[in-house]
Scaffold this motif. Sequence first.
Motif, PDB file in Angstrom:
ATOM      1  N   GLY A 112       9.508 -14.795  26.765  1.00  0.00           N
ATOM      2  CA  GLY A 112       8.622 -14.509  25.644  1.00  0.00           C
ATOM      3  C   GLY A 112       7.181 -14.457  26.124  1.00  0.00           C
ATOM      4  N   LEU A 113       6.327 -13.924  25.268  1.00  0.00           N
ATOM      5  CA  LEU A 113       4.939 -13.732  25.679  1.00  0.00           C
ATOM      6  C   LEU A 113       4.202 -15.065  25.746  1.00  0.00           C
ATOM      7  CD1 LEU A 113       4.052 -10.581  23.527  1.00  0.00           C
ATOM      8  CD2 LEU A 113       4.958 -10.710  25.861  1.00  0.00           C
ATOM      9  N   GLY A 114       3.413 -15.218  26.809  1.00  0.00           N
ATOM     10  CA  GLY A 114       2.603 -16.426  26.957  1.00  0.00           C
ATOM     11  C   GLY A 114       3.408 -17.677  27.228  1.00  0.00           C
ATOM     12  N   ASN A 115       4.674 -17.476  27.550  1.00  0.00           N
ATOM     13  CA  ASN A 115       5.560 -18.636  27.619  1.00  0.00           C
ATOM     14  C   ASN A 115       6.072 -18.895  29.031  1.00  0.00           C
ATOM     15  OD1 ASN A 115       6.816 -20.798  26.382  1.00  0.00           O
ATOM     16  ND2 ASN A 115       8.735 -19.655  26.065  1.00  0.00           N
ATOM     17  N   ALA A 116       5.282 -18.486  30.036  1.00  0.00           N
ATOM     18  CA  ALA A 116       5.735 -18.681  31.411  1.00  0.00           C
ATOM     19  C   ALA A 116       5.984 -20.158  31.691  1.00  0.00           C
ATOM     20  CB  ALA A 116       4.688 -18.117  32.372  1.00  0.00           C
ATOM     21  N   ASP A 117       5.163 -21.040  31.070  1.00  0.00           N
ATOM     22  CA  ASP A 117       5.340 -22.475  31.293  1.00  0.00           C
ATOM     23  C   ASP A 117       6.202 -23.129  30.219  1.00  0.00           C
ATOM     24  OD1 ASP A 117       3.699 -22.656  33.638  1.00  0.00           O
ATOM     25  OD2 ASP A 117       1.986 -22.302  32.319  1.00  0.00           O
ATOM     26  N   GLY A 118       6.781 -22.308  29.359  1.00  0.00           N
ATOM     27  CA  GLY A 118       7.657 -22.868  28.334  1.00  0.00           C
ATOM     28  C   GLY A 118       6.922 -23.666  27.256  1.00  0.00           C
ATOM     29  N   LEU A 119       5.645 -23.357  27.050  1.00  0.00           N
ATOM     30  CA  LEU A 119       4.870 -24.158  26.108  1.00  0.00           C
ATOM     31  C   LEU A 119       4.851 -23.595  24.692  1.00  0.00           C
ATOM     32  CD1 LEU A 119       1.791 -25.114  28.296  1.00  0.00           C
ATOM     33  CD2 LEU A 119       3.403 -26.695  27.239  1.00  0.00           C
ATOM     34  N   VAL A 120       5.194 -22.298  24.569  1.00  0.00           N
ATOM     35  CA  VAL A 120       5.106 -21.687  23.237  1.00  0.00           C
ATOM     36  C   VAL A 120       6.093 -22.375  22.290  1.00  0.00           C
ATOM     37  CG1 VAL A 120       5.590 -19.592  21.920  1.00  0.00           C
ATOM     38  CG2 VAL A 120       4.235 -19.482  24.016  1.00  0.00           C
ATOM     39  N   GLY A 121       5.584 -22.789  21.158  1.00  0.00           N
ATOM     40  CA  GLY A 121       6.412 -23.440  20.150  1.00  0.00           C
ATOM     41  C   GLY A 121       6.406 -24.948  20.252  1.00  0.00           C
ATOM     42  N   ARG A 122       5.891 -25.468  21.349  1.00  0.00           N
ATOM     43  CA  ARG A 122       5.894 -26.927  21.511  1.00  0.00           C
ATOM     44  C   ARG A 122       4.651 -27.556  20.887  1.00  0.00           C
ATOM     45  NH1 ARG A 122       9.733 -28.974  24.904  1.00  0.00           N
ATOM     46  NH2 ARG A 122      10.802 -27.467  26.249  1.00  0.00           N
TER      47      ARG A 122
END
Lengths: 207, 328, 548
Positions: free
Chosen positions: C316-326
């Motif tokens: 997903g966009l902007g989620n390379a570090d898996g932070l989106v939604g957290r």
Amino acid sequence: MSQPFRTPYPGYDVLDKWDSPSFDDQTREVLRARRDPPPRRFLDPNQFALLEALCAVVIPQRRPEPVPIAPFIDAALHAGRGTGTRFATMPPERDAWLRGLEAIDAEARAAFDGRGFCELVRPKQARLLRSIDRGDCRAPEAWQEMPPQKFFRALLLKQIVQIYYSAPAAMSEIGYGGPASPRGYVRLKVGQIDPWEAPFGTWEDQA
Amino acid sequence: MTHDRIYDTFRRRTRRPVGGIGLGAIVAGVGLGFVAAGLAARRPRSANPVKRSRNKREALRLGRDGAAIMGASVLFDSALEHLRGDFRRDEMYVAPLTGATAMAAALAEPRRRKRGRVLEVTHLSSVGIGIAGMGFHLRNISRRPGGISWNNLFYAAPLGAPGALIMSGLFGMVTHRMAQAEGYEHLHGRELACLTALALVAESGEVALLHFRGAFHDKAMYLPVTLPPLAAAGLMAQAIYPHRHFRRPLTLLLRAVEGLGYVGTGFHALGVARNSAGWRNWRQTTLAGPPMPAPISFAGLGKTGRAALDLLAVGEDQPRQNKERAAI
Amino acid sequence: MTQDAPRNDRPRAVNGHAPDVFKREGQVPMREYPKNAPVDFVIVGAGCGGSVLAAKLAEAGMSVVLFDAGPFFQPRRDFASDEREQEKLYWLDPRISDGDDPIELGANNSGRAVGGSSVHFQMVSLRFRPEWFKARSKLGYGRDWPVDWREMWRYYDEVEEALKISGPIRYPWGPDRGRYPYREHEVNEAGLVLARGAEALGVDWAPTPLCTVSAPSGKSPPCAYRGMCKIGCSINAKQSMLITYVPRAIKAGAEVRDLAMVGRIETGADGRATGVSYYRDGKWRFQKAENVVAAGYSIETPRLLLNSSTAQHPQGLGNADGLVGRNLMVHANDAVWGEFDEEIRWYKGPPSMATCEHWNYADDDPSKNFDGGYSFMSQGPLPGDFAGTLTSSTGMFGDDLLEAMGRYNRMAGLKMVGESMPQVDNRVTLADETDELGLPRAKVTHSFCDNDRRLQGHGRKFMSRMMRAAGGKNLFETQSTAHLMGGCPMGDDPETSVTDDMGRVWNVDNLWICDGSLMPTGGGVNPAMTILANAARIADRIIDARFD
């Protein structure tokens, strides 16, 4: 069982304001449309009868023309109208209702010698619902993992009371001002009421 | 019968016993006021027309009208505001009633002899009741949560409002006295100028508070907090140091203040219309919107201010008049 | 009626016109942009974030298309005085709610209309405490914002002026904040219950700064105290986005596309955003754009970013570090209700006319056993809402329920807005199942931490004390949540945040976020003003960057 409820506001009816500035056209339209309950389309006749029995226990109505509740729940299920939330422990809303109704009937049969919920007298129906709310279930398999209290409170009770208390008759019996647009209120302090509000109520504990 | 039924309905609605009687009394008071007004309309002609200069007659008329307008403003404004307060205390009927009698008494002026006592007592009682009213309002405010807070100053019983009753009584007194006495015009003029100045300042203060509450959302709302204090300054100057200088522009300014009273009423009517559903929803909007009867008190003060200037002129002309009379 | 056939199923902002929100009928002219030529900005979501941004960017001369999944209402024609009918303002599409403390969505926190939740919010317009913008370094919990409080306070000034907030002359807490544009409202009796209680306990209280005018403003009449703020203001006294920034945006040349659900942000071979795919009027369409802004709030923004994955952005966009939604946060909305001898009639006036922010500022109080803070306000729920509160917290029904509801006019309540800590495991993800348009539904996982629970317990105890001090009897407590914050926090460090300090998504330089999901911490006040102020700030930053 508690005393039958007596309204603190006898004689008050928000519908008396129908032609006043407290009602606007869109509100009149909504209430007019609701006067004729929608036909049953989602539940089968038995399920619908059970739902009606549940509504009658949750909201015991002693008026000549009771506020219809069950048809609106059926219509919402038919339209797939949701609440915005599905708890992960709960199945989708339609399934939850079907499963919940069936489970309540199964609870009745397990507790009262095979008699269905509709065949029970009112006090027994109420006792059954209270034990379901406590999670004290005799037919746990009928719930199929659905938490009984969650179904009972978050869906069944909530939907029934929200439909009931949007009816003018229910607003009148609690002395609520009812529809208020474009006219709102002027007098906001204790002991002050606008002439278009309910007169002061009377309660037994302060007669 | 019917009265009983109305009375009964009212009591059930509000749990207050006096409703019907109180409202009836107010209606009677208004009627009395208008009867007095009708009588008064004929008075100046019949009342001893000799020996009075035109200026003095004009001053008397202006003083009388000013006091009557103040009384009328109190009558209608307090009736409206106390209706909003549901007349929840019997005392609340007193304000509009006193407003009505103040108006009536003012209109019954100017008198020279008989029954003057009654009028004097009426004027005095307006003052007294006004002061008592301020006490009531102060008590009402101090009992609420927040005490003397902005919320209470804005929305609880207005502290300044009974002041209009005091002023109406005082103006009545001055008119009364100047009608009875000859030769003290200059003194009366100074008194009236001083009184009007004080009233203008007080009234502007009340307006400032309430227009501040309305966030001066319309620029016109600044007018009644700028023009009247200017006029007040001019009048005060005349009271301290009467001087013909500036009297002409001051008269114009006072006429403007008077006009503000009439225009203001119109603006307030428009203000009511800008509330939810406007005049169609008058039962809410006339109470919640800007008070219609309030601005007119400026018309009264404009008149008493001009009366003061007229009296000063009479006083200053007197030696000359006397000389003229002696020459004849 | 809506139960059967939705009446608001056709877009209304079409053919060069948008509905005139101040009239029952009538339209205003609206500019339209071709779909195949890139506009400067596509903004997804016309709530507190998107509307402000759209208005300010359009006023700066940029071409803007503002999308919203919900209808474009005309309050004076569409808003009835009816709780059930007005559920049409909420996001009623199911989201799956999981975790130890699953939250209720829909009516509690999610709007679906042009104007977003501001159409049905309760108008409490508070500011963050300055220290909260540096919660980690100054107060030792949560995260720091990448913004200085003084800058935020300038933007609070700006949006408060634009919305003509009616607030008290002296606000008892925090640094001086100048004068609110409009004066405070008359406090209703429900509010005076709080006031009396606060005075008895010796803590400050204040008339709540509210986003409904206390005097006429433009085409808005002053508030008529209908008390139905939560189901939409039918007289336009409430200064929602729908009647403020959205008309401003349209007037400045922005186009609004209502009933347009954006399903994906499309990206090109270079990884940059090229536009959005959206569903409107029966089919999927594509709008080209130079820049895309996600402004769908803390659930829909992460959902959109996660659902826009490509080979280049596999998570997903902007989620390379898996932070989106957290780091999704809510406010604890626990309440204490009590019964009074006299009739309070809490249905009159906006529901929360008095407030107490004492526990947002009382750092040194020995009884304070938690990080963060909470405020609480007086209450005035509508009958259906209150009945639902009663049944879901007590399970009561039958004559007991009728009897309890029979005391509706004698009730008063205090309800808290309690801060909760940002936690990485409180998050929005995509569920396996899809909605009617084939988009994966959002799944929300939420659990409170120990600190959250201590704060809530403290709040319930304090509010109970106050309620008793005010004369309340037969008290009972309820627990609930409100508001959403976080999910895509902004920050100075790409490792720990989703966007930079101006809402630009790290690594996708023409993709922005502008809504409550940017908030690194939630604070102990209603978030609307903070979201608005942050959006106004981001707008200025974008304009500055563009014209440099």
